[in-house]
Design an enzyme around this catalytic site. Structure first.
Site, PDB file in Angstrom:
ATOM      1  CE  LYS A 149      -4.103  -1.989   0.544  1.00 57.37           C
ATOM      2  NZ  LYS A 149      -5.148  -1.890  -0.491  1.00 57.37           N
ATOM      3  CG  ASP A 178      -4.087  -0.709  -3.818  1.00 61.36           C
ATOM      4  OD1 ASP A 178      -4.478   0.332  -4.386  1.00 61.36           O
ATOM      5  OD2 ASP A 178      -4.862  -1.545  -3.322  1.00 61.36           O
ATOM      6  CD  GLU A 209      -5.007  -2.686  -6.674  1.00 62.75           C
ATOM      7  OE1 GLU A 209      -4.156  -3.589  -6.865  1.00 62.75           O
ATOM      8  OE2 GLU A 209      -5.905  -2.799  -5.834  1.00 62.75           O
ATOM      9  CG  ASP A 234      -9.170  -2.078  -6.391  1.00 60.48           C
ATOM     10  OD1 ASP A 234     -10.155  -2.784  -6.653  1.00 60.48           O
ATOM     11  OD2 ASP A 234      -8.567  -2.175  -5.304  1.00 60.48           O
ATOM     12  CE  LYS A 258     -10.294  -4.977  -3.150  1.00 60.16           C
ATOM     13  NZ  LYS A 258      -9.365  -4.642  -4.233  1.00 60.16           N
TER      14      LYS A 258
HETATM   15  O1  LIG Z   1      -5.913  -7.310  -3.866  1.00 58.38           O
HETATM   16  C1  LIG Z   1      -5.155  -7.837  -3.024  1.00 58.38           C
HETATM   17  O2  LIG Z   1      -4.105  -8.370  -3.378  1.00 58.38           O
HETATM   18  C2  LIG Z   1      -5.460  -7.820  -1.559  1.00 58.38           C
HETATM   19  C3  LIG Z   1      -6.735  -7.142  -1.169  1.00 58.38           C
HETATM   20  C4  LIG Z   1      -6.664  -5.645  -1.059  1.00 58.38           C
HETATM   21  O3  LIG Z   1      -5.645  -5.053  -1.308  1.00 58.38           O
HETATM   22  C5  LIG Z   1      -7.858  -4.955  -0.563  1.00 58.38           C
HETATM   23  C6  LIG Z   1      -8.631  -5.604   0.393  1.00 58.38           C
HETATM   24  C7  LIG Z   1      -9.764  -5.017   0.915  1.00 58.38           C
HETATM   25  C8  LIG Z   1     -10.130  -3.766   0.497  1.00 58.38           C
HETATM   26  C9  LIG Z   1      -9.383  -3.087  -0.463  1.00 58.38           C
HETATM   27  C10 LIG Z   1      -8.257  -3.679  -1.025  1.00 58.38           C
HETATM   28  C11 LIG Z   1      -7.571  -2.943  -2.147  1.00 58.38           C
HETATM   29  O4  LIG Z   1      -7.135  -3.545  -3.122  1.00 58.38           O
HETATM   30  O5  LIG Z   1      -7.558  -1.735  -2.107  1.00 58.38           O
HETATM   31 MG   LIG Z   2      -6.797  -1.731  -4.389  1.00 56.60          MG
END
Ligand SMILES: O=C(O)CCC(=O)c1ccccc1C(=O)O
Ligand SMILES: [Mg+2]
Length: 342
Positions: A149, A178, A209, A234, A258
């Site tokens: 992150k 991300d 991301e 995302d 997701k």
């Molecule tokens: O995508 C992944 O590898 C892990 C999951 C993840 O990062 C995530 C998990 C819950 C909420 C938001 C996120 C995100 O991608 O921002």
């Molecule tokens: Mg993400």
């Protein structure tokens, strides 16, 4: 008329350590487990796992929706769940699909360390400097894809940690960054240029991301033309309607999906069968119930355009009964009855 017996129970799982994202600290995962039973006694498990800051309904809205339904539920009620409740749509529709599968014999368990590398999973590293060491035991166990992150601390500090991380990671590792929409245009450009410069010399940056907010698709289209490092959407594609809109507006880059948040699994299937999207499957930190449906029912039913690790390496964020061995019925029994009594 086709009816199901409907029961639901809320859950609240603390993370082992809070997760830091651009949206702040996150310490508990809350959601709702659904149990639908058909007239001939078949059970379909489902899960509603909303994330309001990500663009779904709130948990309170999902609970209010469940409360508003009768315990003898008409099949038609599931077809008419509004698009404004995407996590509910996913929960009920996946429960209906799960009813076709005999789940009594399914047991789940987190992979033991020597199994980690067997499933091609991306593992979520802790935010900030903690990432510099956290990858090591996972690489030893065979993991080669990580997510980290960014957009949490200031740009210079993060770029410096990123530099260190790239120097330390083995050459065959792929790193996903991300930003959770937390950068501005100039910062995103700086990140992408840095990725272009560092990627491939040691580890590879697979993608950045959601650098910008979900309202800045034009800017992300522009950025994508200026750099080599791919950009993945995302938050911009949290729900099915947003996914359609981004595709229509010309996005042909990567899409992080997701499923637990997006809405109807069937709608997603139809769309992905019609258009060839470069997909990255991603966990919303749901329980093994939604995870089972996503990994064993949904993902195998959608054509693969580009093989990419799935973002379900998140078990290490939990430390409760749900991550140790069990089955769906046991998990259900471990939940309090408040959801059905209220
Ligand atoms: O995508 C992944 O590898 C892990 C999951 C993840 O990062 C995530 C998990 C819950 C909420 C938001 C996120 C995100 O991608 O921002
Ligand atoms: Mg993400």
């Amino acid at each position: 008329m086709n009816h199901y017996w409907f029961e639901y129970r809320p859950y609240d799982r603390p993370f082992k350590q809070p997760l830091h994202t651009h949206h702040g600290w996150w310490s508990n995962r809350q959601g709702i487990i659904l149990r639908l039973t058909s007239a001939n006694g078949q059970v379909g498990w489902g899960e509603i796992a909303p994330i309001a800051w990500f663009g779904t309904e709130t948990l309170a809205q999902a609970l209010a929706f469940c409360r508003s339904l009768p315990s003898k539920l008409a099949a038609a009620a599931i077809e008419h769940i509004p698009a404004s409740l995407p996590a509910c749509r996913f929960g009920f529709e996946s429960a209906l699909e799960m009813m076709q599968i005999s789940t009594t014999s399914i047991t789940f368990a987190s992979p033991s360390p020597h199994q980690l590398g067997a499933v091609h999973n991306s593992y979520l590293l802790p935010t900030g400097e903690a990432a510099l060491h956290a990858w090591q035991p996972l690489v030893t166990a065979g993991v080669n894809t990580f997510k980290w992150k960014i957009g949490v601390a200031n740009l210079e500090d993060e770029l410096q940690i990123f530099n260190h991380l790239m120097q330390k990671l083995p050459a065959d590792v792929r790193l996903r960054l991300d930003a959770n929409g937390g950068l501005d245009y100039y910062q995103a450009y700086q990140w992408l240029q840095t990725c272009d410069r560092l990627s491939g010399h040691t580890a590879t940056v697979e993608f950045l991301e959601q650098p910008l907010s979900k309202h800045q698709l034009k800017e992300m289209l522009q950025l994508a033309e200026r750099v080599q490092t791919p950009i993945a959407l995302d938050e911009s594609v949290a729900t099915f309607e947003q996914l359609e809109a981004c595709y229509t507006q010309g996005w042909r880059g990567m899409f992080v999906i997701k499923p637990a948040l997006i809405g109807s699994p069937q709608q997603l299937r139809n769309f992905c069968q019609q258009y060839c999207l470069d997909l990255v499957w991603s966990s919303a930190l749901e329980t093994p119930i939604a995870q089972y449906f996503i990994q064993h029912v949904l993902i195998p039913s959608i054509p693969v355009v580009q093989h990419r690790a799935i973002g379900f390496g998140v078990d290490q964020w939990f430390n409760d009964a749900w991550t140790t061995e069990g089955n769906f019925e046991q998990l259900w029994q471990s939940l309090s009855l408040t959801g059905t009594i209220e």
